[in-house]
Write a protein that holds these residues in place. Structure first.
Motif, mmCIF file in Angstrom:
data_model
loop_
_atom_site.group_PDB
_atom_site.id
_atom_site.type_symbol
_atom_site.label_atom_id
_atom_site.label_comp_id
_atom_site.label_asym_id
_atom_site.label_seq_id
_atom_site.Cartn_x
_atom_site.Cartn_y
_atom_site.Cartn_z
ATOM 1 N N LEU A 57 -0.657 5.204 8.811
ATOM 2 C CA LEU A 57 -0.903 4.475 7.568
ATOM 3 C C LEU A 57 -0.248 5.184 6.385
ATOM 4 O O LEU A 57 0.339 4.550 5.512
ATOM 5 N N ALA A 58 -0.361 6.520 6.363
ATOM 6 C CA ALA A 58 0.265 7.280 5.289
ATOM 7 C C ALA A 58 1.782 7.197 5.377
ATOM 8 O O ALA A 58 2.473 7.200 4.356
ATOM 9 N N LYS A 59 2.294 7.112 6.598
ATOM 10 C CA LYS A 59 3.736 7.028 6.778
ATOM 11 C C LYS A 59 4.283 5.686 6.307
ATOM 12 O O LYS A 59 5.309 5.625 5.622
ATOM 13 N N ALA A 60 3.599 4.606 6.671
ATOM 14 C CA ALA A 60 4.160 3.274 6.430
ATOM 15 C C ALA A 60 3.410 2.473 5.382
ATOM 16 O O ALA A 60 3.969 1.564 4.777
ATOM 17 N N GLY A 61 2.116 2.756 5.191
ATOM 18 C CA GLY A 61 1.336 2.015 4.204
ATOM 19 C C GLY A 61 1.039 0.587 4.599
ATOM 20 O O GLY A 61 0.643 -0.223 3.772
ATOM 21 N N ALA A 91 7.154 12.719 10.544
ATOM 22 C CA ALA A 91 8.023 12.857 9.376
ATOM 23 C C ALA A 91 7.394 12.265 8.117
ATOM 24 O O ALA A 91 8.059 11.657 7.297
ATOM 25 N N VAL A 92 6.092 12.448 7.988
ATOM 26 C CA VAL A 92 5.416 12.021 6.767
ATOM 27 C C VAL A 92 5.268 13.240 5.859
ATOM 28 O O VAL A 92 4.976 14.345 6.338
ATOM 29 N N PRO A 93 5.523 13.118 4.562
ATOM 30 C CA PRO A 93 5.362 14.268 3.672
ATOM 31 C C PRO A 93 3.956 14.868 3.807
ATOM 32 O O PRO A 93 2.961 14.144 3.866
ATOM 33 N N LEU A 94 3.912 16.185 3.843
ATOM 34 C CA LEU A 94 2.669 16.881 4.163
ATOM 35 C C LEU A 94 2.383 17.969 3.139
ATOM 36 O O LEU A 94 3.235 18.800 2.834
ATOM 37 N N ILE A 95 1.148 17.939 2.612
ATOM 38 C CA ILE A 95 0.629 19.010 1.765
ATOM 39 C C ILE A 95 -0.367 19.799 2.591
ATOM 40 O O ILE A 95 -1.374 19.255 3.056
ATOM 41 N N LYS A 106 0.812 -1.205 0.000
ATOM 42 C CA LYS A 106 0.000 0.000 0.000
ATOM 43 C C LYS A 106 0.851 1.264 0.000
ATOM 44 O O LYS A 106 1.935 1.317 0.570
ATOM 45 N N LYS A 107 0.325 2.272 -0.657
ATOM 46 C CA LYS A 107 0.843 3.630 -0.576
ATOM 47 C C LYS A 107 -0.375 4.512 -0.373
ATOM 48 O O LYS A 107 -1.228 4.625 -1.255
ATOM 49 N N VAL A 108 -0.473 5.124 0.802
ATOM 50 C CA VAL A 108 -1.709 5.767 1.248
ATOM 51 C C VAL A 108 -1.601 7.291 1.174
ATOM 52 O O VAL A 108 -0.628 7.887 1.650
ATOM 53 N N CYS A 109 -2.629 7.899 0.603
ATOM 54 C CA CYS A 109 -2.835 9.343 0.681
ATOM 55 C C CYS A 109 -3.970 9.584 1.674
ATOM 56 O O CYS A 109 -5.112 9.179 1.429
ATOM 57 N N PHE A 110 -3.640 10.212 2.799
ATOM 58 C CA PHE A 110 -4.648 10.512 3.820
ATOM 59 C C PHE A 110 -4.983 11.991 3.758
ATOM 60 O O PHE A 110 -4.107 12.847 3.851
ATOM 61 N N VAL A 111 -6.265 12.291 3.595
ATOM 62 C CA VAL A 111 -6.748 13.666 3.500
ATOM 63 C C VAL A 111 -7.588 13.978 4.733
ATOM 64 O O VAL A 111 -8.506 13.223 5.065
ATOM 65 N N GLU A 171 2.234 -3.216 6.372
ATOM 66 C CA GLU A 171 3.412 -4.072 6.241
ATOM 67 C C GLU A 171 3.875 -4.144 4.788
ATOM 68 O O GLU A 171 3.125 -4.490 3.884
ATOM 69 N N GLY A 172 5.126 -3.795 4.579
ATOM 70 C CA GLY A 172 5.682 -3.836 3.235
ATOM 71 C C GLY A 172 5.260 -2.699 2.344
ATOM 72 O O GLY A 172 5.562 -2.695 1.153
ATOM 73 N N GLY A 173 4.566 -1.708 2.911
ATOM 74 C CA GLY A 173 4.062 -0.613 2.102
ATOM 75 C C GLY A 173 5.093 0.479 1.872
ATOM 76 O O GLY A 173 6.211 0.441 2.381
ATOM 77 N N ALA A 174 4.691 1.448 1.071
ATOM 78 C CA ALA A 174 5.547 2.582 0.750
ATOM 79 C C ALA A 174 5.035 3.830 1.460
ATOM 80 O O ALA A 174 3.852 3.954 1.750
ATOM 81 N N GLU A 175 5.941 4.752 1.713
ATOM 82 C CA GLU A 175 5.549 5.999 2.354
ATOM 83 C C GLU A 175 4.648 6.808 1.431
ATOM 84 O O GLU A 175 4.929 6.969 0.248
ATOM 85 N N GLY A 176 3.537 7.301 1.994
ATOM 86 C CA GLY A 176 2.593 8.086 1.223
ATOM 87 C C GLY A 176 2.648 9.553 1.577
ATOM 88 O O GLY A 176 3.730 10.134 1.721
ATOM 89 N N VAL A 177 1.478 10.167 1.747
ATOM 90 C CA VAL A 177 1.417 11.599 1.992
ATOM 91 C C VAL A 177 0.166 11.914 2.811
ATOM 92 O O VAL A 177 -0.826 11.180 2.760
ATOM 93 N N VAL A 178 0.228 13.012 3.564
ATOM 94 C CA VAL A 178 -0.937 13.570 4.237
ATOM 95 C C VAL A 178 -1.286 14.876 3.550
ATOM 96 O O VAL A 178 -0.405 15.713 3.294
#
Length: 206
Positions: free
Chosen positions: A97-101, A126-130, A14-19, A103-110
């Motif tokens: 979830l956005a940070k780690a996605g 330290a999760v990328p933030l918009i 998973k690669k999660v975008c959390f809004v 188990e085995g996921g990729a870093e996403g974004v908030v």
């Protein structure tokens, strides 16, 4: 509300975008913007698998309608979307979830409204933030705060009119944040620190 399109295929990392729009003010324009074909297309370009939207106390109808319109196009089937109104336990688990996605996921974004508490929580992880200011609010410093933090390269200043561009900038910021020296060194080493920027823009001056 959730939407799944796995069709029995084993889930990919998973690669999660959390809004999040926060708990107090409505932010219909942000919900509208992230539930658009342009934003879903950008999510696919950058490898996102999941879009999770905290739509607030009065945003459910808009969320459901916009998501249906997206699904009716028959496109973007690789993006799993889900949403919720409020969570009394806070937003930490969604940011993780956005940070780690998972188990085995990729870093996403908030993607966040410019609430100081939400910004600090995301930066601590330290999760990328918009940061997307709600310009519909009167007498607030959201635009100034977003601009100041973006200038120091802590966040990406997102604009409702072009969130796909902000998503691209977040990918670049992610790379820079993992480089050495940190993005806040060099030209920014004598600039205000995060605490100074937050205090000044939110009015917490001596």
């Amino acid at each position: 509300m959730s939407d799944s399109n796995n069709g029995g295929v084993p889930p990919s990392p998973k690669k999660v975008c959390f809004v999040t729009i926060g708990a107090t003010a409505s932010f219909a324009s942000l919900i509208y913007a992230v539930l658009s074909t342009a934003f879903f297309a950008a999510l696919e370009v950058y490898g996102y698998t999941d879009l999770l939207v905290q739509y607030g106390k009065d945003g459910e109808e808009l969320y459901r309608r916009r998501l249906k319109e997206i699904r009716d196009t028959g496109l973007y089937s690789r993006i799993t979307a889900s949403g919720f109104g409020l969570d009394a336990a806070g937003l930490g688990k969604y940011m993780r979830l956005a940070k780690a996605g998972g188990e085995g996921g990729a870093e996403g974004v908030v993607v966040s409204h410019a609430g100081s508490g939400t910004i600090l929580d995301a930066l601590r992880m330290a999760v990328p933030l918009i940061v997307v200011p709600n310009e519909e609010l009167l007498d607030n410093h959201q635009v100034e705060l977003a601009e100041a933090l973006a200038e120091q390269e802590y966040v990406v200043h997102g604009r409702i009119t072009d969130l796909p561009k902000a998503l691209a900038e977040a990918e670049k910021l992610r790379v820079r944040q993992k480089d050495w020296p940190p993005v806040n060194s060099g030209a920014h080493q004598h600039s205000k620190g995060l605490a100074d920027v937050m205090d000044e823009e939110m009015g917490f001056l001596d």
